[in-house]
Design a protein around this motif. Structure first.
Motif, short mmCIF file in Angstrom:
data_model
loop_
_atom_site.label_atom_id
_atom_site.label_comp_id
_atom_site.label_asym_id
_atom_site.label_seq_id
_atom_site.Cartn_x
_atom_site.Cartn_y
_atom_site.Cartn_z
N LEU A 42 0.86 -1.18 0.00
CA LEU A 42 0.00 0.00 0.00
C LEU A 42 0.89 1.23 0.00
O LEU A 42 1.75 1.37 0.86
CB LEU A 42 -0.90 0.01 1.24
N HIS A 50 -8.83 2.89 1.62
CA HIS A 50 -8.26 1.93 0.68
C HIS A 50 -8.04 0.59 1.38
O HIS A 50 -8.41 -0.47 0.86
CB HIS A 50 -6.93 2.49 0.17
N LEU A 51 -7.48 0.63 2.56
CA LEU A 51 -7.25 -0.58 3.34
C LEU A 51 -8.57 -1.27 3.71
O LEU A 51 -8.70 -2.48 3.61
CB LEU A 51 -6.45 -0.24 4.60
#
Length: 67
Positions: A42, A50-51
């Protein structure tokens, strides 16, 4: 923006990018040739959305992926 300039060890054609469905499909391709784990890099460690997207839309689909 500094982390965006860190070179990846992977060739560009091997990058796992795209929608959650595309990631699941690509990881499935690796599983089909014998991979038992993948490591996702990432770029923005502070991008929790996003995670969370990976955790909610990708990981549940990988349970039992064995090619």
């Amino acid at each position: 923006a500094a982390p965006l300039h860190v070179a990846s060890a992977l060739p560009p054609e091997d990058a796992l990018i795209g929608s959650p469905a595309q990631l699941v499909d690509r990881i499935g391709e690796f599983a089909a040739i014998g991979a038992t784990r993948v490591h996702l890099r990432l770029i923005g460690l502070d991008d929790l959305d996003h995670l969370e997207l990976i955790a909610s839309d990708v990981l549940p689909q990988l349970n039992g992926v064995d090619g």
